[in-house]
Motif scaffolding. Structure first.
Motif, PDB file in Angstrom:
ATOM      1  N   GLU A  72       0.832  -1.206   0.000  1.00 37.44           N
ATOM      2  CA  GLU A  72       0.000   0.000   0.000  1.00 37.44           C
ATOM      3  C   GLU A  72       0.867   1.257   0.000  1.00 37.44           C
ATOM      4  O   GLU A  72       0.596   2.209  -0.728  1.00 37.44           O
ATOM      5  CB  GLU A  72      -0.939  -0.002   1.210  1.00 37.44           C
ATOM      6  CG  GLU A  72      -2.034  -1.031   1.152  1.00 37.44           C
ATOM      7  CD  GLU A  72      -2.979  -0.831  -0.016  1.00 37.44           C
ATOM      8  OE1 GLU A  72      -3.259   0.325  -0.391  1.00 37.44           O
ATOM      9  OE2 GLU A  72      -3.428  -1.855  -0.562  1.00 37.44           O
ATOM     10  N   LYS A  73       1.913   1.244   0.809  1.00 37.82           N
ATOM     11  CA  LYS A  73       2.831   2.384   0.898  1.00 37.82           C
ATOM     12  C   LYS A  73       3.453   2.687  -0.450  1.00 37.82           C
ATOM     13  O   LYS A  73       3.641   3.826  -0.826  1.00 37.82           O
ATOM     14  CB  LYS A  73       3.902   2.099   1.939  1.00 37.82           C
ATOM     15  CG  LYS A  73       4.947   3.179   2.082  1.00 37.82           C
ATOM     16  CD  LYS A  73       5.987   2.798   3.125  1.00 37.82           C
ATOM     17  CE  LYS A  73       7.081   3.840   3.198  1.00 37.82           C
ATOM     18  NZ  LYS A  73       8.124   3.465   4.152  1.00 37.82           N
ATOM     19  N   TRP A  74       3.799   1.652  -1.199  1.00 35.88           N
ATOM     20  CA  TRP A  74       4.463   1.809  -2.488  1.00 35.88           C
ATOM     21  C   TRP A  74       3.474   1.949  -3.626  1.00 35.88           C
ATOM     22  O   TRP A  74       3.855   1.972  -4.792  1.00 35.88           O
ATOM     23  CB  TRP A  74       5.399   0.646  -2.748  1.00 35.88           C
ATOM     24  CG  TRP A  74       6.562   0.583  -1.802  1.00 35.88           C
ATOM     25  CD1 TRP A  74       7.170   1.628  -1.169  1.00 35.88           C
ATOM     26  CD2 TRP A  74       7.276  -0.583  -1.402  1.00 35.88           C
ATOM     27  NE1 TRP A  74       8.207   1.185  -0.379  1.00 35.88           N
ATOM     28  CE2 TRP A  74       8.294  -0.175  -0.511  1.00 35.88           C
ATOM     29  CE3 TRP A  74       7.146  -1.932  -1.692  1.00 35.88           C
ATOM     30  CZ2 TRP A  74       9.180  -1.067   0.078  1.00 35.88           C
ATOM     31  CZ3 TRP A  74       8.035  -2.822  -1.107  1.00 35.88           C
ATOM     32  CH2 TRP A  74       9.029  -2.388  -0.235  1.00 35.88           C
ATOM     33  N   GLY A  75       2.170   2.028  -3.304  1.00 44.16           N
ATOM     34  CA  GLY A  75       1.166   2.241  -4.340  1.00 44.16           C
ATOM     35  C   GLY A  75       0.906   1.028  -5.199  1.00 44.16           C
ATOM     36  O   GLY A  75       0.464   1.139  -6.337  1.00 44.16           O
ATOM     37  N   LYS A  76       1.155  -0.149  -4.661  1.00 41.07           N
ATOM     38  CA  LYS A  76       0.956  -1.349  -5.439  1.00 41.07           C
ATOM     39  C   LYS A  76      -0.134  -2.242  -4.827  1.00 41.07           C
ATOM     40  O   LYS A  76      -0.210  -3.421  -5.137  1.00 41.07           O
ATOM     41  CB  LYS A  76       2.264  -2.134  -5.555  1.00 41.07           C
ATOM     42  CG  LYS A  76       3.380  -1.318  -6.176  1.00 41.07           C
ATOM     43  CD  LYS A  76       4.516  -2.190  -6.583  1.00 41.07           C
ATOM     44  CE  LYS A  76       5.744  -1.499  -7.076  1.00 41.07           C
ATOM     45  NZ  LYS A  76       5.693  -0.306  -7.770  1.00 41.07           N
ATOM     46  N   ASN A  79      -6.490  -3.098  -6.141  1.00 42.86           N
ATOM     47  CA  ASN A  79      -7.528  -2.084  -6.399  1.00 42.86           C
ATOM     48  C   ASN A  79      -8.876  -2.720  -6.470  1.00 42.86           C
ATOM     49  O   ASN A  79      -9.122  -3.723  -6.927  1.00 42.86           O
ATOM     50  CB  ASN A  79      -7.233  -1.356  -7.715  1.00 42.86           C
ATOM     51  CG  ASN A  79      -5.986  -0.484  -7.605  1.00 42.86           C
ATOM     52  OD1 ASN A  79      -5.732   0.058  -6.547  1.00 42.86           O
ATOM     53  ND2 ASN A  79      -5.244  -0.389  -8.674  1.00 42.86           N
TER      54      ASN A  79
END
Length: 79
Positions: A72-76, A79
């Motif tokens: 989540e932190k790395w935007g992965k 979704n």
């Protein structure tokens, strides 16, 4: 250096000859370079696997929650 002899498929031999001609390098040089790169890559990969197994055996693991938080932190994150 140690001598080594082996057979290769005709299509590979033709490609090797063509590459040697086009680059001005000997076939032996090209084979040695290819083997050197392969051995370095495979050795690195095996060492990384061994290191990972040692960490696992030592209990150095992350929980699913920790892994998900990093994703989540790395935007992965999913979704």
């Amino acid at each position: 250096m140690s001598p080594m002899s082996f057979l290769i498929p005709d299509d590979m031999a033709e490609s090797l000859s063509r590459l040697a001609r086009d680059t001005g390098h000997s076939e032996s040089f090209l084979v040695l370079e290819a083997m050197r790169e392969y051995l370095q890559r495979e050795s690195w990969q095996i060492e990384e696997i061994k290191d990972s197994l040692r960490e696992l055996e030592a209990g150095n693991t992350a929980s699913a929650e920790e892994v998900n938080a990093l994703w989540e932190k790395w935007g992965k994150g999913a979704n």
